[in-house]
Design a protein around this motif. Sequence first.
Motif, PDB file in Angstrom:
ATOM      1  N   ALA A  64       0.446  -1.670  -0.114  1.00 25.09           N
ATOM      2  CA  ALA A  64      -0.204  -0.156  -0.067  1.00 25.09           C
ATOM      3  C   ALA A  64       0.588   1.181  -0.361  1.00 25.09           C
ATOM      4  CB  ALA A  64      -0.463   0.152   1.481  1.00 25.09           C
ATOM      5  N   ILE A  65       1.998   1.075   0.192  1.00 29.48           N
ATOM      6  CA  ILE A  65       2.991   2.054   0.545  1.00 29.48           C
ATOM      7  C   ILE A  65       4.015   2.592  -0.919  1.00 29.48           C
ATOM      8  CG2 ILE A  65       5.544   2.915   1.155  1.00 29.48           C
ATOM      9  CD1 ILE A  65       4.492   1.307   4.232  1.00 29.48           C
ATOM     10  N   PRO A  66       3.962   3.969  -1.091  1.00 24.23           N
ATOM     11  CA  PRO A  66       4.136   3.905  -3.126  1.00 24.23           C
ATOM     12  C   PRO A  66       5.948   3.359  -2.994  1.00 24.23           C
ATOM     13  CG  PRO A  66       2.854   5.582  -2.235  1.00 24.23           C
ATOM     14  CD  PRO A  66       2.858   4.634  -1.115  1.00 24.23           C
ATOM     15  N   MET A  67       5.670   2.904  -4.693  1.00 22.53           N
ATOM     16  CA  MET A  67       6.918   2.417  -4.658  1.00 22.53           C
ATOM     17  C   MET A  67       8.477   2.992  -4.187  1.00 22.53           C
ATOM     18  SD  MET A  67       7.953  -1.062  -4.782  1.00 22.53           S
ATOM     19  CE  MET A  67       6.665  -1.313  -5.494  1.00 22.53           C
ATOM     20  N   LEU A  81       4.439  13.642 -24.548  1.00 20.65           N
ATOM     21  CA  LEU A  81       3.364  13.572 -25.484  1.00 20.65           C
ATOM     22  C   LEU A  81       2.598  14.760 -25.763  1.00 20.65           C
ATOM     23  CD1 LEU A  81       1.882  11.078 -23.858  1.00 20.65           C
ATOM     24  CD2 LEU A  81       2.159  10.729 -25.616  1.00 20.65           C
ATOM     25  N   GLY A  82       3.208  16.546 -25.562  1.00 23.12           N
ATOM     26  CA  GLY A  82       3.208  17.553 -25.301  1.00 23.12           C
ATOM     27  C   GLY A  82       2.530  18.364 -24.534  1.00 23.12           C
ATOM     28  N   PHE A  83       2.193  17.560 -23.713  1.00 25.52           N
ATOM     29  CA  PHE A  83       1.176  18.138 -22.403  1.00 25.52           C
ATOM     30  C   PHE A  83       1.985  19.136 -21.850  1.00 25.52           C
ATOM     31  CE2 PHE A  83      -1.293  14.704 -23.059  1.00 25.52           C
ATOM     32  CZ  PHE A  83      -1.962  14.805 -22.393  1.00 25.52           C
ATOM     33  N   VAL A  84       1.969  20.194 -21.102  1.00 22.87           N
ATOM     34  CA  VAL A  84       2.420  21.722 -21.258  1.00 22.87           C
ATOM     35  C   VAL A  84       2.154  21.954 -19.126  1.00 22.87           C
ATOM     36  CG1 VAL A  84       2.107  24.094 -20.528  1.00 22.87           C
ATOM     37  CG2 VAL A  84       1.985  22.985 -22.723  1.00 22.87           C
ATOM     38  N   PRO A  85       2.803  21.972 -18.299  1.00 26.85           N
ATOM     39  CA  PRO A  85       2.199  22.219 -16.664  1.00 26.85           C
ATOM     40  C   PRO A  85       2.020  23.580 -16.718  1.00 26.85           C
ATOM     41  CG  PRO A  85       4.838  22.189 -17.304  1.00 26.85           C
ATOM     42  CD  PRO A  85       4.121  21.693 -18.849  1.00 26.85           C
ATOM     43  N   LEU A  86       0.967  23.450 -15.628  1.00 26.61           N
ATOM     44  CA  LEU A  86      -0.080  24.553 -15.273  1.00 26.61           C
ATOM     45  C   LEU A  86      -0.290  24.546 -13.916  1.00 26.61           C
ATOM     46  CD1 LEU A  86      -2.509  24.698 -18.408  1.00 26.61           C
ATOM     47  CD2 LEU A  86      -0.359  26.093 -18.282  1.00 26.61           C
ATOM     48  N   TYR A  87      -0.143  23.678 -13.115  1.00 26.50           N
ATOM     49  CA  TYR A  87       0.068  23.600 -11.809  1.00 26.50           C
ATOM     50  C   TYR A  87       1.317  22.283 -11.205  1.00 26.50           C
ATOM     51  CZ  TYR A  87      -1.600  22.643  -7.313  1.00 26.50           C
ATOM     52  OH  TYR A  87      -2.328  21.925  -5.661  1.00 26.50           O
ATOM     53  N   ILE A  88       1.519  22.701  -9.940  1.00 30.30           N
ATOM     54  CA  ILE A  88       2.470  21.692  -9.577  1.00 30.30           C
ATOM     55  C   ILE A  88       2.042  22.116  -7.275  1.00 30.30           C
ATOM     56  CG2 ILE A  88       3.947  21.405  -8.078  1.00 30.30           C
ATOM     57  CD1 ILE A  88       5.770  21.956 -11.350  1.00 30.30           C
ATOM     58  N   ARG A  89       1.537  21.506  -6.762  1.00 30.50           N
ATOM     59  CA  ARG A  89       1.717  21.460  -6.090  1.00 30.50           C
ATOM     60  C   ARG A  89       2.131  21.566  -4.785  1.00 30.50           C
ATOM     61  NH1 ARG A  89      -2.057  16.787  -1.803  1.00 30.50           N
ATOM     62  NH2 ARG A  89      -2.054  17.868   0.501  1.00 30.50           N
ATOM     63  N   GLN A  90       2.336  22.832  -3.710  1.00 24.18           N
ATOM     64  CA  GLN A  90       3.345  22.719  -3.307  1.00 24.18           C
ATOM     65  C   GLN A  90       3.482  22.347  -1.888  1.00 24.18           C
ATOM     66  OE1 GLN A  90       4.064  27.437  -2.231  1.00 24.18           O
ATOM     67  NE2 GLN A  90       2.950  27.713  -4.188  1.00 24.18           N
ATOM     68  N   THR A  91       2.138  21.498  -1.011  1.00 24.01           N
ATOM     69  CA  THR A  91       2.763  20.655  -0.250  1.00 24.01           C
ATOM     70  C   THR A  91       2.488  19.394  -0.747  1.00 24.01           C
ATOM     71  OG1 THR A  91       0.065  20.753  -0.168  1.00 24.01           O
ATOM     72  CG2 THR A  91       1.372  22.399   1.108  1.00 24.01           C
ATOM     73  N   PRO A  92       3.806  18.561  -0.179  1.00 27.68           N
ATOM     74  CA  PRO A  92       3.457  17.090  -1.145  1.00 27.68           C
ATOM     75  C   PRO A  92       2.551  16.164  -0.430  1.00 27.68           C
ATOM     76  CG  PRO A  92       4.494  16.790   1.101  1.00 27.68           C
ATOM     77  CD  PRO A  92       4.338  18.172   0.875  1.00 27.68           C
ATOM     78  N   ASN A  93       1.588  14.961  -1.074  1.00 31.16           N
ATOM     79  CA  ASN A  93       0.494  13.981  -0.789  1.00 31.16           C
ATOM     80  C   ASN A  93       0.863  13.753   0.393  1.00 31.16           C
ATOM     81  OD1 ASN A  93      -0.916  11.199  -0.847  1.00 31.16           O
ATOM     82  ND2 ASN A  93      -2.200  13.240  -1.774  1.00 31.16           N
ATOM     83  N   GLU A  94       0.188  13.662   1.602  1.00 32.01           N
ATOM     84  CA  GLU A  94      -0.130  12.812   2.777  1.00 32.01           C
ATOM     85  C   GLU A  94       0.514  11.136   2.557  1.00 32.01           C
ATOM     86  OE1 GLU A  94      -2.544  13.748   5.595  1.00 32.01           O
ATOM     87  OE2 GLU A  94      -1.938  16.089   5.765  1.00 32.01           O
ATOM     88  N   LEU A  95       0.153  10.802   1.814  1.00 30.88           N
ATOM     89  CA  LEU A  95      -0.113   9.134   1.645  1.00 30.88           C
ATOM     90  C   LEU A  95       1.318   9.019   0.445  1.00 30.88           C
ATOM     91  CD1 LEU A  95      -0.957   5.919   1.794  1.00 30.88           C
ATOM     92  CD2 LEU A  95      -2.759   6.721  -0.183  1.00 30.88           C
TER      93      LEU A  95
END
Length: 694
Positions: free
Chosen positions: A85-88, A422-436
């Motif tokens: 259940a923990i990310p690799m 694939l040509g995708f453009v970043p528009l947002y990055i969350r500044q706080t990490p996901n708790e899980l």
Amino acid sequence: MWMIKGLERLEYEEKRHYDVFYLGDGPKQESARPGPNVSGDSKAVKSVVRVNIFKNHRQTVQYIRPHDSYALSQAELLVVDEAAAIPMPLLRGLLRLPGNAMKNSMMTIDQREDAMMGKPSYLIFLSSTIHGYEGTGRSLSLKLLQSVREQRMQRNLKEIKLNDPIRYASSDPVETWLNKLLCLELTTPPLPHTALPHPSTCELYYVSRDTLFAYHPLSETFLQRIMAVYVAGHYKNSPNDLQLLSDAPAHQLFVLLPPLQEGVLPYPICIVQVCLEGGIARQFATDALSQGKKPDGDLIPWLISQQYQDEEFANLNGARIVRIATHPEYTKMGYGARTMELLQKYYNGEFASEGTGMATPMRDDSDFTKSGDLYTEDISVRNPTTLPPLLVELTERTPEGLDYLGVSFGLTPALMRFWKRLGFVPLYIRQTPNELTGEHTMVMIRTSQGWIHDFAKDFRRRFPNLLGREFTTFPSSACLGILEAADTKGSSGAPVHENLGKETSPEQIGNFLRTLFTAYDLRRLASFSAQIVDHHTVTDLLPDLSKLYLSPPLNPVAAKVQEEIQLSGLQAAILLGSGLQNKSTKALSGEFGLPKGQLVSTLVKIMRKFSDLFINLRGSVAVPPAKLPIMDASMASPGTPVAETPSELNRFAIPTDAQLPDVDVSKKPSGIVSVASEPKRVASRKRKRREEEE
């Protein structure tokens, strides 16, 4: 709690032999006072975070979060429950697996150095449910344990498998029925014994969910294969995912299949699940944004509208990639890129037939009551003749009109590179990490419409200012890739700024340089480029130089700088890491695997390009010389010998007609000056003349 029960059976007494620490009243705060015992009121029991045992000698059992692997420096035993259940990436950091911890963008420099040490000094006990309603997936056995097995010479691995059920009796029909109904006990589908198909020969098909969940034997088999690929390709799965796939009205399912054979049910190679979003009324979006509300659903429209304060974006129609999974034996072979290529063409209308295409498959209610009441509905297996086809070719279905295609995912370098290609453009990055997961959520969008350039330009302006704060632990190369993915231009290929193509006068160049750098700054930059001073002298100039090169140009002079200076990928990453992320040369040398001397030499080359360009751009714009005070006798401190008159210094003067030795100074001063000595023949003559005179 089980540990406390065990201590009680061993006749340990709380507060005499051990102390229990519980989670405090504040968020994520540990209470220093012992809480209630297990034998007390069950409603008052809090989560146990630490147990101190001191009967014979001091021992501590403490809970840590998965991304706090730095706290294991003094550990003797690490127990991980439900490890799958923990990310690799986080699990690899706990196990100190070399070669993979560097890919985890959330690890600090010290954590990466510890992870690269290889074999940990503590014993590790992993337990996990491979199958069951926990839905933890099989990434643990497919990826992590395989890496450990390959290191048997360095690690002692012992695997124990529990086959007897603990919730049901052996061969209980209820357990078998539940596992089959919820697709819990799945194994990776075996591949047919045929040649590996080329990605260009595979085609994408739309899956009719009404037929997929009709409990027809063929549909059920195909559903089991789809869920098996989901389980194998994602670190966590649950029955909720199955319910979302079957009931969510805005979701669509596509599968990439090899060339079909008549009478043979195909094996899915890649699966992509899409959610239609947007189309929100402009007035409703304006009211929600003005009140600071973000309603549930429509993840990307509300998120981007809130970040950019643009209510018109919520009115656009888009599709979000909920999940994309590839068969574990077909990964990194181009099938995922092929799937996204066909999906983009489908939504762009490139597969639409000339005639009236097949409309969106609608549910046939002939077998249901006219009232549609769920309480009176006749639940039964539907007639196969009334079901729409299970697989629909994209040319036979009318696509939804979309303005963009988006994706939201936990940021890792591998996923970033995939969506960037694939040509995708970043528009947002969350500044706080996901708790899980410990990962930062990123939103990327692909569209052919012009509004994407303004959003991308604003992202490129904001993201460099955050690199020295929340994203300082990110790999510099990954941050550079994010900025490059956000570097968009108009349809004509012209720069985004409207005045960047205009000529600049020397006065404009001089004024711009004076706003950023003083005369002393330019001198220090030139001295460091000539290796006269060390890199600490120009450390304060690195942030401005980095923003000048990496941020979107705001005037013609900045555009000229970005056009003239050509840096390699390594040089740009070093400039970003030192200037925007405030990383030391030691940290950068460890990140890029370069000796410190070579890293400083690369930094010198970068600064020399800036210095040479500034000298060329200045032209006739002269930099005023530094005015230093002339020291005289009145300024000297007591006890300092000062010449009273210039005549006293004449005895140290060198005659103008004296012949001085030749001095050979290289173009790039290295700190050593070589002086040419007299020829041996002249020296021997002088020595013979002195001997004759004596």
